[in-house]
Scaffold this motif. Structure first.
Motif, mmCIF file in Angstrom:
data_model
loop_
_atom_site.group_PDB
_atom_site.id
_atom_site.type_symbol
_atom_site.label_atom_id
_atom_site.label_comp_id
_atom_site.label_asym_id
_atom_site.label_seq_id
_atom_site.Cartn_x
_atom_site.Cartn_y
_atom_site.Cartn_z
ATOM 1 N N ALA A 168 9.725 7.467 -4.883
ATOM 2 C CA ALA A 168 8.515 7.241 -5.504
ATOM 3 C C ALA A 168 8.098 8.247 -6.145
ATOM 4 N N GLY A 169 9.083 9.265 -5.478
ATOM 5 C CA GLY A 169 8.539 10.585 -5.788
ATOM 6 C C GLY A 169 9.241 10.972 -6.815
ATOM 7 N N ASP A 218 -2.948 1.656 -10.421
ATOM 8 C CA ASP A 218 -2.169 0.756 -10.881
ATOM 9 C C ASP A 218 -0.943 1.041 -10.277
ATOM 10 N N ASN A 219 -0.603 2.420 -9.935
ATOM 11 C CA ASN A 219 1.338 3.008 -8.717
ATOM 12 C C ASN A 219 1.018 2.668 -8.061
ATOM 13 N N ALA A 220 0.268 1.849 -6.881
ATOM 14 C CA ALA A 220 0.914 1.184 -5.562
ATOM 15 C C ALA A 220 1.937 0.033 -5.939
ATOM 16 N N ARG A 221 2.164 -0.197 -6.679
ATOM 17 C CA ARG A 221 3.701 -0.966 -7.054
ATOM 18 C C ARG A 221 4.688 -0.113 -6.782
ATOM 19 N N PHE A 222 4.538 1.104 -7.004
ATOM 20 C CA PHE A 222 5.517 2.116 -6.489
ATOM 21 C C PHE A 222 5.972 2.353 -4.948
ATOM 22 N N PHE A 223 4.925 2.199 -4.285
ATOM 23 C CA PHE A 223 4.399 2.230 -3.087
ATOM 24 C C PHE A 223 4.507 0.695 -2.268
ATOM 25 N N ASP A 224 5.076 0.373 -2.284
ATOM 26 C CA ASP A 224 4.839 -1.083 -1.614
ATOM 27 C C ASP A 224 3.304 -1.886 -1.212
ATOM 28 N N GLY A 225 3.099 -1.296 -2.777
ATOM 29 C CA GLY A 225 1.946 -2.500 -2.939
ATOM 30 C C GLY A 225 0.601 -1.754 -2.432
ATOM 31 N N ASP A 226 0.878 -0.457 -1.204
ATOM 32 C CA ASP A 226 -0.587 -0.088 -0.596
ATOM 33 C C ASP A 226 -1.325 1.193 -0.629
ATOM 34 N N MET A 227 -2.005 1.700 -1.938
ATOM 35 C CA MET A 227 -2.537 2.420 -2.919
ATOM 36 C C MET A 227 -2.858 3.898 -2.099
ATOM 37 N N ASP A 228 -2.780 3.938 -0.177
ATOM 38 C CA ASP A 228 -3.808 4.319 0.504
ATOM 39 C C ASP A 228 -1.977 5.635 0.223
ATOM 40 N N LEU A 229 -1.027 4.868 0.296
ATOM 41 C CA LEU A 229 0.446 6.016 0.190
ATOM 42 C C LEU A 229 0.179 6.486 -0.901
ATOM 43 N N VAL A 232 1.705 15.215 -5.605
ATOM 44 C CA VAL A 232 1.446 16.569 -3.989
ATOM 45 C C VAL A 232 2.260 16.315 -3.292
ATOM 46 N N GLY A 233 2.821 16.846 -2.687
ATOM 47 C CA GLY A 233 2.712 15.985 -1.005
ATOM 48 C C GLY A 233 3.817 15.430 -0.304
#
Ligand code: F6R
Length: 261
Positions: free
Chosen positions: A78-79, A164-175, A70-71
């Protein structure tokens, strides 16, 4: 539930791709259910090779993705709309208009979910649904506690899934977004053939709970024990905690040729 233990994720992907090729040979307008993440990538690679070799065509087929964040902006890499396109559909001849992904940007998310269910029904239902499994036992983004009868809806991702999916967001879980739209377990259970792929030691506990544990919302994937045609393709590492591994190997080694997956 049939469990097939294979030497590698690539071998599992090749077998799933072969099942899709056989489906399309008998039903060119088949409806495919697509997963994202790492698990289905060997399937998409194998299908792209088959397409290049002229062994398969998706020109009359259509596809429905399992889920979407969402969003995220529509063009976010990564969408899942973008991932499905780059990893699979633009590598084959499936018309872009035949590829459906839940609309995670809709102003009315619940209406988008209802519309998605209606579109699947209108297409005649999913013939073959590809699935991965989360390390917490989710399929789609049906996290632990999901109703086993759930339909497409908004869910909140667990912290484990976001990590687990932070790897698709430059390793940044906050993203990683906190919410998603996902087909429900009831939706997935209506697919005519469910094919789940899992590889690596990080999936061994989830695979054991799915295959040999109780059917419970604690491990959402365990609902597949009730699916009339579920195939689980695992590598040695993902199968390493299965008590019945010997029986699964014996069964597959002695499988009649005519039976297919
Ligand atoms: C993705 C999806 C998820 C993933 C699962 C495993 O569309 O629905 O259930 O299949 O999170 O992800 P990977 O394959 O990246 O380990």
């Amino acid at each position: 539930m049939e469990v097939v233990i294979l030497p590698s994720a690539a071998a599992a992907g090749a077998l799933a791709a072969q099942a899709i090729r056989e489906l399309l040979a008998t039903k060119p307008a088949a409806v495919l259910g697509l997963a994202t993440g790492s698990s289905p990538l060997p399937v998409y690679d194998a299908l792209a090779r088959m397409q290049a070799a002229g062994e398969v065509s998706f020109s009359h087929a259509s596809a429905f993705a399992l889920d979407e964040y969402v969003g995220l902006p529509a063009d976010h890499p990564a969408g899942y709309r973008a991932v499905i396109r780059t990893e699979f559909t633009e590598r084959v001849d499936m018309p872009p208009a035949s590829v459906h992904v839940p609309d995670g940007q809709a102003t009315d998310l619940q209406a988008a979910c209802r519309g998605y269910e209606a579109a699947i029904a209108e297409a005649g239902g999913v013939d073959l649904q590809l699935l991965g499994i989360g390390s917490d036992g989710h399929i789609g983004f049906n996290e632990p506690g999901s109703s086993l009868a759930s339909r497409t809806r908004v869910k909140t991702l667990t912290e484990l899934t976001r990590a687990d999916n932070a790897r698709f967001f430059d390793g940044d879980m906050d993203l990683v977004p906190r919410h998603c739209l996902t087909q429900g377990l009831g939706t997935i259970m209506e697919s005519r053939h469910a094919v789940l792929l899992a590889s690596g030691p990080g999936k061994a506990d989830a695979v054991r709970a799915m295959v040999e544990g109780p059917v419970s919302a604690r491990c959402p994937a365990s609902v597949l024990q009730f699916h009339p045609h579920a195939t689980v393709l695992v590598d040695e590492a993902a199968a390493s905690k299965l008590e019945l591994a010997g029986y699964f190997r014996y069964t597959y080694a002695n499988k009649p040729d005519w039976q297919g997956l």
